[in-house]
Design an enzyme around this catalytic site. Structure first.
Site, PDB file in Angstrom:
ATOM      1  N   LYS A 152       0.851  -1.186   0.000  1.00  0.00           N
ATOM      2  CA  LYS A 152       0.000   0.000   0.000  1.00  0.00           C
ATOM      3  C   LYS A 152       0.899   1.251   0.000  1.00  0.00           C
ATOM      4  O   LYS A 152       1.863   1.311   0.747  1.00  0.00           O
ATOM      5  CB  LYS A 152      -0.891   0.000   1.239  1.00  0.00           C
ATOM      6  CG  LYS A 152      -2.131   0.843   1.121  1.00  0.00           C
ATOM      7  CD  LYS A 152      -3.158   0.478   2.212  1.00  0.00           C
ATOM      8  CE  LYS A 152      -4.514   1.013   1.914  1.00  0.00           C
ATOM      9  NZ  LYS A 152      -5.522   0.614   2.883  1.00  0.00           N
ATOM     10  N   ARG A 184     -25.953  -2.046   6.628  1.00  0.00           N
ATOM     11  CA  ARG A 184     -25.881  -3.496   6.347  1.00  0.00           C
ATOM     12  C   ARG A 184     -26.052  -4.336   7.608  1.00  0.00           C
ATOM     13  O   ARG A 184     -26.212  -5.544   7.534  1.00  0.00           O
ATOM     14  CB  ARG A 184     -24.597  -3.870   5.631  1.00  0.00           C
ATOM     15  CG  ARG A 184     -23.328  -3.615   6.372  1.00  0.00           C
ATOM     16  CD  ARG A 184     -22.116  -4.199   5.641  1.00  0.00           C
ATOM     17  NE  ARG A 184     -22.099  -3.873   4.221  1.00  0.00           N
ATOM     18  CZ  ARG A 184     -21.153  -4.277   3.376  1.00  0.00           C
ATOM     19  NH1 ARG A 184     -20.166  -5.028   3.804  1.00  0.00           N
ATOM     20  NH2 ARG A 184     -21.175  -3.948   2.104  1.00  0.00           N
ATOM     21  N   GLU A 193     -19.387  -5.337   9.750  1.00  0.00           N
ATOM     22  CA  GLU A 193     -20.310  -4.576  10.607  1.00  0.00           C
ATOM     23  C   GLU A 193     -21.436  -5.463  11.138  1.00  0.00           C
ATOM     24  O   GLU A 193     -21.897  -5.281  12.266  1.00  0.00           O
ATOM     25  CB  GLU A 193     -20.900  -3.393   9.835  1.00  0.00           C
ATOM     26  CG  GLU A 193     -19.920  -2.241   9.610  1.00  0.00           C
ATOM     27  CD  GLU A 193     -18.989  -2.460   8.433  1.00  0.00           C
ATOM     28  OE1 GLU A 193     -19.109  -3.499   7.748  1.00  0.00           O
ATOM     29  OE2 GLU A 193     -18.115  -1.607   8.206  1.00  0.00           O
TER      30      GLU A 193
HETATM   31  C1  LIG Z   1     -18.858  -1.887   4.604  1.00  0.00           C
HETATM   32  C2  LIG Z   1     -17.663  -0.962   4.670  1.00  0.00           C
HETATM   33  N1  LIG Z   1     -17.058  -0.758   5.862  1.00  0.00           N
HETATM   34  C3  LIG Z   1     -16.003   0.074   5.959  1.00  0.00           C
HETATM   35  C4  LIG Z   1     -15.532   0.737   4.846  1.00  0.00           C
HETATM   36  C5  LIG Z   1     -14.395   1.730   4.973  1.00  0.00           C
HETATM   37  N2  LIG Z   1     -13.243   1.280   4.192  1.00  0.00           N
HETATM   38  C6  LIG Z   1     -12.961   1.792   3.015  1.00  0.00           C
HETATM   39  S1  LIG Z   1     -11.615   1.097   2.327  1.00  0.00           S
HETATM   40  C7  LIG Z   1     -11.367   0.124   3.693  1.00  0.00           C
HETATM   41  C8  LIG Z   1     -10.207  -0.811   3.762  1.00  0.00           C
HETATM   42  C9  LIG Z   1     -10.231  -1.748   2.583  1.00  0.00           C
HETATM   43  O1  LIG Z   1      -9.130  -2.632   2.721  1.00  0.00           O
HETATM   44  P1  LIG Z   1      -8.772  -3.524   1.451  1.00  0.00           P
HETATM   45  O2  LIG Z   1      -9.991  -4.163   0.923  1.00  0.00           O
HETATM   46  O3  LIG Z   1      -7.671  -4.405   1.881  1.00  0.00           O
HETATM   47  O4  LIG Z   1      -8.292  -2.468   0.352  1.00  0.00           O
HETATM   48  P2  LIG Z   1      -6.947  -1.588   0.379  1.00  0.00           P
HETATM   49  O5  LIG Z   1      -7.358  -0.240   0.917  1.00  0.00           O
HETATM   50  O6  LIG Z   1      -5.962  -2.290   1.236  1.00  0.00           O
HETATM   51  O7  LIG Z   1      -6.535  -1.517  -1.059  1.00  0.00           O
HETATM   52  C10 LIG Z   1     -12.363   0.326   4.612  1.00  0.00           C
HETATM   53  C11 LIG Z   1     -12.463  -0.370   5.919  1.00  0.00           C
HETATM   54  C12 LIG Z   1     -16.196   0.496   3.625  1.00  0.00           C
HETATM   55  N3  LIG Z   1     -15.836   1.138   2.488  1.00  0.00           N
HETATM   56  N4  LIG Z   1     -17.235  -0.353   3.557  1.00  0.00           N
HETATM   57 MG   LIG Z   2      -5.676  -4.238   1.854  1.00  0.00          MG
END
Ligand SMILES: Cc1ncc(C[n+]2csc(CCOP(=O)(O)OP(=O)(O)O)c2C)c(N)n1
Ligand SMILES: [Mg+2]
Ligand SMILES: CC(=O)[C@@H](O)[C@H](O)COP(=O)(O)O
Length: 644
Positions: free
Chosen positions: A282, A395, A367
């Site tokens: 990242k 959700r 969640e």
């Molecule tokens: C249901 C939900 N909960 C929380 C979030 C907030 N959120 C946005 S991106 C993220 C992390 C995503 O991690 P990953 O899938 O590993 O993607 P990366 O950012 O590492 O590329 C979160 C928790 C969201 N978008 N949707």
């Molecule tokens: Mg990730």
């Protein structure tokens, strides 16, 4: 002219020679850091998928092949390669590019919802549609390791694994992080796959000896390529995916575009569901992001590209007020514990975690599980505080209703980013909670108007032990406290100005019910209304559910009751006020000033509130119009009950 400027569509990416790809990747990184440093956005996630997205567009033919981005925050590179470079100047701003895929922007964009863990379900559905209709396009889902901690992803995997004739290419973008390091047994499994000591040592050796970017096709390149491939085969441990019936390919170095292309090609042609496990970093290629321990620049505001230093002003946020109060509460109440769904820092729980590491639980992007696990904690005698963004509670509605409220369990949900968030687009606005939670029996909702009330109401909420409570507040800086000048039952009277034309004993003019953060704008609006000679009273219910029955008696004394809330107009507090007065046979007209019940395009928070009339001027104008305007009998002689 650089390579990136010549890219107008995916075919231009496919036309590049392999030897040009490292330069294209470097240009993309340079472009993104420059552009996003000005607008803010998800720079960390997107720097991590540069090579991966290039390889995807070289191996698959979008839009015939559907590329699905889970959560969608990592689709900037995809947008650059599909002809949208100019739009980055206004990224996430009105009239500019959405920060997520957008079907209005491009035929290459499929999913707009920014809620995580949905892409595999879309993919399953698309693969079934292709199979039924004999469509030959491929279905490809790019899913982060964080998104894979969401339950829906596993529901989808279960279905995809059963469809050996319905090929889906699942590309796992494994950078080991959501915001913070990804938690849970599954994350450990992924880590075990990618961090096999032998694989890691050997790959580290290869990278040390490998020239910067050997020319593809050269003898050195071929030799190193063969060595990497051999290492990968030698060290690829059995993955649980194969036990699930899914072909597993990986771990692949997610920044080696040649290896990626090779793996994606084999996955594309495999003809059955296959997982390609890509290991990425990242923030890759931008040191301030790579080295940022908190979240690798997951989604910063504007920053200095040279240093990574934030350009945001210093102001106290609602989140910080909550986080500070939680630490105090944790000291006073040993039964108070906290839950986050992969957002420890963004929800303000990091300091509570530092102080009480055993009393905070990061459940991943889960969640629904968070809500019912909280119910378990409450059954176990504790008082959990579940902190999440308001839109993500949607959700977990059934869990709140049936796992928490049905059992009358003492769980407090703290909903940050309630109301308008703005730049993150329609799926991020927290404009649903005051509506959907109205129907939950026994659940109480507090809407603090300022920091002082947030501290008070959070304490009042965790003091409730016979049912769930909700405390909701907006994104951004918290303004100055708005002190009460009187009380009306359990409600705070914030301002009371008599009307100039009021006859003794006659009705007062306007009662404004100001919900939460709308209190400040309502007090300002009241002064503008009073300047028109109208009498106006502003009350803050503090607890928006259940409403104080004192409102019934008060409403009799007014010509209009106006509820102002940063929630959709339908089914929120305004409708609850109207229902309460109607049930009491009070004929005072009521009106709701709220957000339009529609999906609100990305723009600044202030712009959206302005469009909705939720500003002091907008509120004053609408209320004055209503009092002077159609408050006469309608055709059927009934006073107009002004619908919301
Ligand atoms: C249901 C939900 N909960 C929380 C979030 C907030 N959120 C946005 S991106 C993220 C992390 C995503 O991690 P990953 O899938 O590993 O993607 P990366 O950012 O590492 O590329 C979160 C928790 C969201 N978008 N949707
Ligand atoms: Mg990730
Ligand atoms: C994609 C996602 O859901 C989050 O990263 C979101 O963009 C964060 O929003 P804030 O900037 O309001 O924390």
């Amino acid at each position: 002219m650089g390579l990136l400027e010549k890219i107008r569509c995916p075919a231009d990416v496919r036309a590049l020679g392999p030897e040009e790809l490292p330069d294209l990747a470097a240009e993309i990184r340079e472009f993104l850091v420059d552009a996003v440093s000005k607008t803010g956005g998800h720079i960390g996630p997107n720097l991590g998928v540069v090579e991966l997205t290039i390889a995807l567009h070289r191996v698959f033919e979008s839009p015939r092949d559907r590329l699905l981005f889970d959560t969608g925050h990592q689709a900037y590179v995809h947008k650059l390669l599909t002809g949208r470079q100019e739009g980055f100047r206004l990224l996430r701003q009105r009239g500019g590019l959405s920060g997520y895929p957008s079907r209005a922007e491009s035929e290459h964009d499929i999913i707009e919802n920014s809620h995580a863990s949905t892409a595999l379900s879309y993919a399953d559905g698309l693969a079934k549609a292709n199979a039924l209709q004999g469509t030959d396009g491929k279905v490809v889902a790019l899913v982060g390791d964080g998104a894979l901690t969401g339950g829906m992803a596993w529901e989808a995997l279960n279905n995809i694994a059963a469809g050996e004739k319905r090929p889906v290419v699942i590309v796992v973008n494994d950078n080991g992080r959501s915001y913070s390091p990804t938690i849970g047994g599954f994350a450990s499994h992924l880590a075990q796959l990618r961090l096999d000591p032998g694989y890691e040592n050997a790959m580290g050796f290869v990278k040390r000896v490998m020239p910067r970017a050997p020319v593809a096709g050269s003898a050195v390149y071929e030799a190193l390529h063969a060595l990497k491939k051999g290492l990968k085969d030698a060290f690829t441990p059995q993955a649980m995916f194969e036990d699930l019936g899914l072909k597993y390919v990986g771990p692949i170095d997610g920044h080696d575009v040649h290896l990626l292309e090779e793996a994606l090609r084999s996955a594309r042609d495999f003809g059955a569901p296959v997982i390609v496990h890509c290991v990425t970093k990242k923030g890759c290629g931008y040191r301030p992001a790579e080295s940022n321990a908190e979240d690798c620049f997951h989604g910063p505001g504007a920053f200095d590209p040279a240093t990574g230093k934030s350009l945001a002003g210093a102001s106290t946020s609602w989140t910080e007020v909550f986080g500070t109060e939680m630490v105090s509460l944790g000291t006073e109440r040993s039964d108070v514990v906290a839950i986050t769904a992969a957002m420890l820092h963004p929800t303000g729980l990091a300091r509570f975690a530092d102080a009480y590491p055993d009393r905070v639980f990061d459940v991943g992007i889960a969640e629904q599980h968070a809500a019912t696990s909280a119910a378990g904690l409450a059954v176990g005698g504790l008082h959990p505080v579940v902190a999440m963004y308001a839109t993500f509670l949607n959700r977990a509605f059934d869990q709140v209703l049936m796992d928490v409220a049905l059992h009358r369990l003492p769980v407090t949900f703290v909903l940050d980013r309630a109301g308008v968030t703005g730049n993150d687009g329609p799926s991020h606005n927290g404009m649903w909670d005051l509506s959907i939670l109205q129907v939950v029996p026994g659940l109480r909702i507090a809407a603090p108007r300022d920091a002082g009330r947030l501290r008070q109401l959070l304490r009042e909420a965790v003091a409730v032990d016979d049912g769930p409570t909700v405390v909701r507040f907006p994104k951004g800086s918290v303004g100055a406290d708005v002190e009460a000048v009187d009380r009306m039952g359990e409600m705070d009277v914030l301002l009371r100005k008599p009307g100039l034309s009021r006859v003794a004993g006659g009705p007062e003019d306007v009662l404004i019910v100001a919900v939460g953060a709308m209190a400040g704008p309502c007090v300002e609006a009241a002064s503008l209304i009073a300047a028109h000679g109208l009498g106006v009273t502003v009350v803050d219910p503090r607890w928006a559910k259940p409403l104080d029955t004192e409102l019934v008696g008060a409403a009799r004394r007014y010509r209009l009751v106006a509820t102002v809330e940063d929630n959709g107009r339908v089914g929120g507090v305004g409708d609850a006020v109207a229902r309460m007065l109607r049930d009491a046979e009070i004929t005072t007209p009521v009106v709701t000033l709220g957000l339009p019940q529609t999906f609100l395009d990305h723009a600044k928070r202030e712009q959206i509130l302005g469009d909705a009339g939720l500003t002091p001027q907008g509120i004053a104008r609408e209320i004055t119009r209503l009092v002077h305007g159609p408050l006469t009998a309608t055709d059927d002689g009934q006073p107009a009950s002004l619908h919301s």
